[in-house]
Design an enzyme around this catalytic site. Structure first.
Site, PDB file in Angstrom:
ATOM      1  CD  GLN A 157      -0.803 -17.343   3.685  1.00 58.71           C
ATOM      2  OE1 GLN A 157      -1.096 -17.728   2.526  1.00 58.71           O
ATOM      3  NE2 GLN A 157       0.009 -18.079   4.450  1.00 58.71           N
ATOM      4  CG  ASP A 159      -2.756  -6.428   0.301  1.00 55.63           C
ATOM      5  OD1 ASP A 159      -3.866  -6.579   0.548  1.00 55.63           O
ATOM      6  OD2 ASP A 159      -1.840  -7.168  -0.453  1.00 55.63           O
ATOM      7  CG  HIS A 164       0.247 -13.236   8.065  1.00 47.57           C
ATOM      8  ND1 HIS A 164       0.896 -13.568   7.056  1.00 47.57           N
ATOM      9  CD2 HIS A 164      -0.030 -14.302   8.760  1.00 47.57           C
ATOM     10  CE1 HIS A 164       1.194 -14.919   7.055  1.00 47.57           C
ATOM     11  NE2 HIS A 164       0.680 -15.271   8.164  1.00 47.57           N
ATOM     12  CB  CYS A 201       0.353  -0.041  21.940  1.00 44.95           C
ATOM     13  SG  CYS A 201       1.337   0.377  23.258  1.00 44.95           S
ATOM     14  CB  CYS A 211      -1.221  -0.897  25.224  1.00 45.73           C
ATOM     15  SG  CYS A 211      -2.107   0.614  24.853  1.00 45.73           S
ATOM     16  CB  CYS A 230       1.091   4.003  22.767  1.00 40.12           C
ATOM     17  SG  CYS A 230      -0.445   3.585  23.396  1.00 40.12           S
ATOM     18  CB  CYS A 237       0.558   2.645  27.743  1.00 40.43           C
ATOM     19  SG  CYS A 237       1.473   1.819  26.261  1.00 40.43           S
ATOM     20  N   GLY A 256      -2.666 -18.020  -4.832  1.00 33.73           N
ATOM     21  CA  GLY A 256      -1.463 -17.089  -4.788  1.00 33.73           C
ATOM     22  C   GLY A 256      -0.850 -17.415  -3.464  1.00 33.73           C
ATOM     23  CB  THR A 257      -1.135 -18.865  -0.537  1.00 31.31           C
ATOM     24  OG1 THR A 257      -0.269 -19.367   0.645  1.00 31.31           O
ATOM     25  CG2 THR A 257      -2.228 -19.841  -0.765  1.00 31.31           C
TER      26      THR A 257
END
Length: 259
Positions: free
Chosen positions: A95, A98, A113, A121, A126, A149, A152, A189-190
């Site tokens: 999740q 980093d 995530h 974009c 796009c 972008c 586009c 760790g969640t």
């Protein structure tokens, strides 16, 4: 709850899969999101900016927040927990945004995530994306990418999943497949309250996996979801697992890390 060392992966566990959350990266200084000391509580304006319906007005705040997090992650590098998971050669569902699992050497990483190390974009149709150079500031240029972008002309944004946005389909499908294939499913760790990630341990259990939670402060209800709950520091537990699995005697290269 199981004490540290009471459960250790054995020879029968050939398909270990990890699900990781912000608690694994907290030692780098990134912190966690939920709870009284989490980012959402300490910076409520940041939480408000994480809603997709506030785009594009929230873009300066998003660039500032996610650019700073990506910079902290790059400066500190992977933790002992990240490195132990990589040494165990286990696939990861994360999740976190980093990039620390990849930096530690993990080959298979499903980023539910998104990633704060990429720009994408804002245009719905796009597919442009680019690796960024994390910095500080509210502009894309502060992080080494253009504000518009190149394909586009739409505004650019950090490639992270906001509230009310769909998870990346390929990463979600990979996560479900890994959970079904696991014979040992380990959440680290969640909080386990965010779906669909919260459904992965039960899914793994349905397909015969042993389920384990490693968290310094696990929720009270964790024992009803996981077979083993280790209320311990993952940066001690996971290197111990790695040394046991790989028959590394004495201290490991993982131990000298400090944050």
């Amino acid at each position: 709850m199981s004490a540290a060392g009471r459960f250790t992966p054995g020879p029968a566990h050939r398909r270990i899969v990890f699900l990781t959350g912000s608690g694994l990266s907290a030692r780098t200084g990134l912190g966690t999101f939920r709870g009284p000391d989490g980012l959402w509580a300490l910076e409520p304006e940041t939480e408000q900016a994480m809603h997709a319906d506030r785009l594009p007005d929230s873009l300066p705040q998003l660039w500032r927040v996610w650019g700073r997090m990506a910079r902290i992650a790059q400066e500190h590098g992977p933790t002992p927990g990240h490195r132990a998971i990589a040494r165990l050669e286990a696939p990861v569902i994360t999740q976190n945004i980093d990039g620390l699992h990849q930096a530690a050497g993990s080959d298979v990483v499903a980023e539910l995530h998104g990633s704060a190390l990429r720009a994408t974009c804002l245009g719905a149709e796009c597919a442009w994306s680019a690796v960024l150079s994390p910095g500080e500031g509210p502009r894309p240029e502060d992080h080494g990418v253009p504000s518009r972008c190149p394909r586009c002309g739409s505004p650019t944004r950090p490639d992270v999943v906001l509230f009310d946005e769909q998870l990346p389909a390929m990463d979600l499908e990979l996560s479900l497949r890994l959970a079904r294939q696991a014979d040992l499913f380990v959440a680290v760790g969640t909080s386990g309250v965010v779906f669909p990630a919260a459904s992965l341990a039960p899914l793994a259990a349905e397909h015969g996996a042993t389920t384990v939670l490693v968290d310094i402060d696990p929720p009270l209800e964790a024992g009803t979801v996981f077979d083993h709950v280790l209320a311990e520091d993952a940066h001690e537990v996971l290197p111990d697992w790695e040394r046991h699995r790989n028959r590394v005697g004495g201290t490991s290269f993982l131990d000298p890390f400090s944050a």
